[in-house]
Design an enzyme around this catalytic site. Sequence first.
Site, short mmCIF file in Angstrom:
data_model
loop_
_atom_site.label_atom_id
_atom_site.label_comp_id
_atom_site.label_asym_id
_atom_site.label_seq_id
_atom_site.Cartn_x
_atom_site.Cartn_y
_atom_site.Cartn_z
N SER A 211 36.09 51.14 57.97
CA SER A 211 34.66 51.32 58.26
C SER A 211 34.44 51.34 59.76
CB SER A 211 33.85 50.21 57.58
OG SER A 211 32.48 50.51 57.64
N ASN A 212 33.22 51.06 60.19
CA ASN A 212 32.91 51.02 61.62
C ASN A 212 31.84 49.96 61.86
OD1 ASN A 212 30.23 52.33 61.31
ND2 ASN A 212 31.51 54.01 60.57
N PHE A 213 31.43 49.81 63.12
CA PHE A 213 30.54 48.70 63.49
C PHE A 213 29.06 49.00 63.31
CE2 PHE A 213 34.28 47.64 66.22
CZ PHE A 213 34.59 46.43 65.61
N SER A 214 28.69 50.08 62.65
CA SER A 214 27.26 50.40 62.52
C SER A 214 26.51 49.29 61.79
CB SER A 214 27.10 51.71 61.73
OG SER A 214 25.74 51.90 61.42
N ALA A 279 26.62 56.25 60.34
CA ALA A 279 27.92 56.41 60.98
C ALA A 279 28.92 56.60 59.84
CB ALA A 279 28.25 55.20 61.82
#
Length: 402
Positions: A211-214, A279
């Site tokens: 995943s990502n930091f959104s 994101a």
Amino acid sequence: MSTSLQGKHIILGITGGIAAYKSVVLLRLLVKAGADVQVVITPNGKEFITPVTLSALSGKPVVSEFFTANSGEWHSHVDLGLWADAMVVAPATASSIAKMANGVADNMLITTYLSAKAPVFVAPAMDLDMMAHPSTTRNIELLRSYGNHIIEPAAGELASHLVGKGRMEEPENIVAVLESFFAKSESLSGRRILITAGPTIERIDPVRYISNFSSGKMGYAIAEEAAARGAEVTLVSGPVDLRPRHSRIRLVKVESAIEMLRACEEAFPACDTAIMSAAVADYAPSEPYTCKIKRERDGVDSIALRKNPDIAATLGAIKTPGQRLVGFALETDNAIDNGAEKLARKHLDMIVVNSLADSGAGFGTDTNKVTLLFADGRPAEAFSLKSKADVAKDILDAVERL
Ligand code: CTP
């Protein structure tokens, strides 16, 4: 004179500060503008201004206690909260702001605030030292983070004769803020807007993911602002710690990019505008494990990935001439050039470019600094660092002009 306040249900919350005398003028002006005003006053507020004056001007008994002493009649803060089109707390003392920020529901005004579904406007009034204290600053920031509108106090001579910031904004200006709010609340009425928000998560196995930091904060702020302007919003959201507040927001929760794409393809044909702030993870494990990967047993040293579909580009390819598509570009370098390239490649009408190189911009923060680029050749618009709620306003102002 016809104003946007005509027929609006307003709760006027009055707390115990010297500026309570100005609330009488505020009440007069609201009633004159056609609003239906219910005054809710704290026990301390009554030390500064009498309920008799307030009920005479509003044409309604003033609510202060949880029940009327002689009849035992219960005052429902829930009903009041539902009745209101807006709540204005003016003056808001440091103590009431602290209670609102932290849910200390020990009087009718605070319980009403906690039950209010409508937008809340807060006009602080206090001495400059109290105003400048970090605890007040933090509490005001908390209110802002709940989506409340802070009507900044003005600088000037205070009741203490000190000169500085803390004087309650003049009643005329508070009414002007409310009028422009309600005038705007119609600007997207009848429009349907699809918004994507948050990250997507792509499962590696049942306990792990890519995943990502959104945080989803930008997308949720846009959804709230669009709904406040009258739009019907479909918010397709990846997993985040947020929940929508406005009743015109329909939340569709998804996990992966594929699920987000399906939800968007379903919603987009009925929408006028889509704003892609999610994101989306660009890659997903090509074959997620159905059982947990065991370190010793499986000895995995790499994970094969496949490309995820590009949701914005997919919608860009099917959009009709009447539909508008807005994307985001979060970049670390060459932000404007990369944004312009994405604008063209994904057939967007507008792209919101932000750069991780700007402090206070990007993932997780409550602020953002954006530049808007347009497909129709109009010049780019660059904005300063602002709260995400204010950035949402700038973005939707631009969307309205598309
Ligand atoms: N986007 C999307 N689906 C994807 C990837 C991106 O809908 N699979 C959307 C985002 O929501 C955003 C815009 O496309 O509105 C740009 O996203 P970004 O991740 O910056 O673009 P990418 O095309 O993935 O480019 P990059 O190589 O910079 O990651």
